[in-house]
Design a protein around this motif. Sequence first.
Motif, mmCIF file in Angstrom:
data_model
loop_
_atom_site.group_PDB
_atom_site.id
_atom_site.type_symbol
_atom_site.label_atom_id
_atom_site.label_comp_id
_atom_site.label_asym_id
_atom_site.label_seq_id
_atom_site.Cartn_x
_atom_site.Cartn_y
_atom_site.Cartn_z
ATOM 1 N N GLY A 44 44.397 16.257 -24.232
ATOM 2 C CA GLY A 44 44.690 17.109 -25.378
ATOM 3 C C GLY A 44 43.624 18.148 -25.655
ATOM 4 N N LEU A 45 42.557 18.166 -24.837
ATOM 5 C CA LEU A 45 41.461 19.110 -25.050
ATOM 6 C C LEU A 45 41.174 19.879 -23.761
ATOM 7 C CD1 LEU A 45 39.123 20.159 -26.877
ATOM 8 C CD2 LEU A 45 37.708 18.351 -25.872
ATOM 9 N N ALA A 46 41.222 21.194 -23.848
ATOM 10 C CA ALA A 46 40.915 22.022 -22.687
ATOM 11 C C ALA A 46 39.409 22.063 -22.459
ATOM 12 C CB ALA A 46 41.434 23.445 -22.896
ATOM 13 N N PRO A 47 38.974 22.173 -21.211
ATOM 14 C CA PRO A 47 37.540 22.357 -20.940
ATOM 15 C C PRO A 47 37.009 23.574 -21.691
ATOM 16 C CG PRO A 47 38.733 21.931 -18.899
ATOM 17 C CD PRO A 47 39.766 22.142 -19.958
ATOM 18 N N GLY A 48 35.757 23.467 -22.163
ATOM 19 C CA GLY A 48 35.160 24.554 -22.933
ATOM 20 C C GLY A 48 33.930 25.120 -22.240
ATOM 21 N N LEU A 49 33.857 26.440 -22.155
ATOM 22 C CA LEU A 49 32.705 27.117 -21.578
ATOM 23 C C LEU A 49 32.065 28.018 -22.618
ATOM 24 C CD1 LEU A 49 30.895 28.003 -19.160
ATOM 25 C CD2 LEU A 49 32.595 29.789 -18.701
ATOM 26 N N ALA A 50 30.792 27.769 -22.924
ATOM 27 C CA ALA A 50 30.046 28.614 -23.850
ATOM 28 C C ALA A 50 29.285 29.674 -23.062
ATOM 29 C CB ALA A 50 29.072 27.775 -24.669
ATOM 30 N N ILE A 76 19.169 23.714 -20.717
ATOM 31 C CA ILE A 76 20.583 23.347 -20.592
ATOM 32 C C ILE A 76 20.698 21.975 -19.927
ATOM 33 C CG2 ILE A 76 22.793 23.981 -19.540
ATOM 34 C CD1 ILE A 76 21.830 26.905 -19.592
ATOM 35 N N LYS A 77 21.547 21.129 -20.463
ATOM 36 C CA LYS A 77 21.781 19.833 -19.835
ATOM 37 C C LYS A 77 22.290 20.045 -18.411
ATOM 38 C CE LYS A 77 22.872 16.624 -23.611
ATOM 39 N NZ LYS A 77 23.939 15.779 -24.203
ATOM 40 N N PRO A 78 21.744 19.331 -17.435
ATOM 41 C CA PRO A 78 22.211 19.493 -16.050
ATOM 42 C C PRO A 78 23.718 19.321 -15.905
ATOM 43 C CG PRO A 78 20.190 18.212 -16.087
ATOM 44 C CD PRO A 78 20.597 18.402 -17.517
ATOM 45 N N ALA A 79 24.307 18.425 -16.690
ATOM 46 C CA ALA A 79 25.746 18.171 -16.598
ATOM 47 C C ALA A 79 26.578 19.336 -17.135
ATOM 48 C CB ALA A 79 26.108 16.898 -17.348
ATOM 49 N N LYS A 80 25.940 20.238 -17.907
ATOM 50 C CA LYS A 80 26.646 21.406 -18.449
ATOM 51 C C LYS A 80 26.192 22.712 -17.789
ATOM 52 C CE LYS A 80 27.628 19.416 -22.996
ATOM 53 N NZ LYS A 80 27.794 19.706 -24.451
ATOM 54 N N ALA A 109 35.778 26.945 -11.767
ATOM 55 C CA ALA A 109 35.928 25.686 -11.029
ATOM 56 C C ALA A 109 34.812 24.711 -11.409
ATOM 57 C CB ALA A 109 35.927 25.954 -9.524
ATOM 58 N N ASN A 110 33.586 25.214 -11.538
ATOM 59 C CA ASN A 110 32.472 24.362 -11.951
ATOM 60 C C ASN A 110 32.668 23.833 -13.370
ATOM 61 O OD1 ASN A 110 30.981 24.380 -9.605
ATOM 62 N ND2 ASN A 110 29.415 25.793 -10.321
ATOM 63 N N THR A 111 33.260 24.652 -14.240
ATOM 64 C CA THR A 111 33.499 24.219 -15.616
ATOM 65 C C THR A 111 34.475 23.052 -15.643
ATOM 66 O OG1 THR A 111 33.084 26.459 -16.438
ATOM 67 C CG2 THR A 111 34.269 24.966 -17.898
ATOM 68 N N VAL A 112 35.525 23.142 -14.838
ATOM 69 C CA VAL A 112 36.477 22.034 -14.749
ATOM 70 C C VAL A 112 35.809 20.799 -14.152
ATOM 71 C CG1 VAL A 112 38.584 21.245 -13.600
ATOM 72 C CG2 VAL A 112 38.517 23.493 -14.678
ATOM 73 N N CYS A 113 34.963 21.005 -13.161
ATOM 74 C CA CYS A 113 34.231 19.885 -12.571
ATOM 75 C C CYS A 113 33.355 19.199 -13.620
ATOM 76 C CB CYS A 113 33.374 20.390 -11.409
ATOM 77 S SG CYS A 113 32.396 19.116 -10.586
ATOM 78 N N ALA A 114 32.658 20.005 -14.439
ATOM 79 C CA ALA A 114 31.799 19.454 -15.492
ATOM 80 C C ALA A 114 32.620 18.676 -16.518
ATOM 81 C CB ALA A 114 31.026 20.577 -16.176
ATOM 82 N N ALA A 115 33.787 19.212 -16.872
ATOM 83 C CA ALA A 115 34.655 18.535 -17.850
ATOM 84 C C ALA A 115 35.165 17.212 -17.286
ATOM 85 C CB ALA A 115 35.821 19.443 -18.218
ATOM 86 N N THR A 116 35.498 17.208 -16.005
ATOM 87 C CA THR A 116 35.998 15.990 -15.368
ATOM 88 C C THR A 116 34.920 14.916 -15.331
ATOM 89 O OG1 THR A 116 37.516 17.303 -14.015
ATOM 90 C CG2 THR A 116 37.037 15.053 -13.280
ATOM 91 N N LEU A 117 33.693 15.326 -14.977
ATOM 92 C CA LEU A 117 32.582 14.381 -14.932
ATOM 93 C C LEU A 117 32.273 13.825 -16.332
ATOM 94 C CD1 LEU A 117 30.202 16.257 -12.460
ATOM 95 C CD2 LEU A 117 31.486 14.154 -12.012
ATOM 96 N N ALA A 118 32.364 14.698 -17.350
ATOM 97 C CA ALA A 118 32.110 14.250 -18.719
ATOM 98 C C ALA A 118 33.148 13.221 -19.164
ATOM 99 C CB ALA A 118 32.116 15.440 -19.668
ATOM 100 N N ALA A 119 34.395 13.426 -18.738
ATOM 101 C CA ALA A 119 35.470 12.521 -19.140
ATOM 102 C C ALA A 119 35.318 11.132 -18.514
ATOM 103 C CB ALA A 119 36.819 13.104 -18.739
ATOM 104 N N HIS A 120 34.642 11.089 -17.382
ATOM 105 C CA HIS A 120 34.458 9.814 -16.683
ATOM 106 C C HIS A 120 33.063 9.222 -16.899
ATOM 107 C CE1 HIS A 120 37.973 11.520 -14.590
ATOM 108 N NE2 HIS A 120 38.314 10.266 -14.394
ATOM 109 N N GLY A 121 32.384 9.770 -17.886
ATOM 110 C CA GLY A 121 31.078 9.218 -18.248
ATOM 111 C C GLY A 121 29.985 9.567 -17.306
#
Length: 287
Positions: free
Chosen positions: A30-36, A113-117, A275-287
Amino acid sequence: MADLINGRAIAARLVRDVSEQVAAIVAQSGLAPGLAVVLVGSDAASEVYVARKIETCRAVGIRSIERRLPADTSQAELLSLIDELNADPTVHGILVQLPLPAPLDSNLVLDRIKPAKDVDGFHPVNVGRLSTGTGGLVPCTPLGCMMLLDEVIDDYRGLNAVVIGKSNIVGKPLALLLLERECTVTVTHIETRDLADIARRADIVVAAAGAPRLVRGYWVKEGAVVIDVGITRMTAADGKTKLVGDCATDELGHARAITPVPGGVGPMTIACLVANTVCAATLAAHG
């Protein structure tokens, strides 16, 4: 004649893939990946780049969070904003548009910046992971270069690759990616002695020195694949301006394939960012 590697078409294909991934993420969470995207000051070139990045985000369904700060923003104020974005769970990627106005220290900002972001792949942790082959987010332009090479090369093992340019943004990370594919890699720069002779032995030549028409026809052996990362706006005798790469493309008809300027590496950089933003969102969703 050398085949042209169509970066625009390959980037468009990647953007379509990313759009499908974003739709799947939204359907599940229900939440789209976000890029600042953080822009300090009003540099004209930066304004253009930021606009393109935001446009691509919207095209694939990524939420773009634009944060504009005046040129006189202090180091502390900028770092405070980065901390705020780091702590926001709806922000999956953070991009600070470079260059920053003086006297801001870009290294301090990027390290915050956090490495994961870190969707630009510039944080020392991501650089370290790239160098050790242990994952992490990969810088966008080198990642795009590898995708372009993948269009024409099936097996990299044992190929000689020469990278002209030693920047942290392109040259060094791209050399590491080529090493991971089992290439024999030589990293050079414009001060390298006998550079033409070194380049002439390469199966893959990557020109990323920021020197217009540096790579001439006699620098490249027949059948080599050439990736031209350079882009410089030059004024012709008639007063008109045009974009020129680091390679004398008109002299490289004997190459196997080459990227044009414009329309080669450039479109891939922004496509790889989303593509990297989606990768970051996917990794965040899986902890």
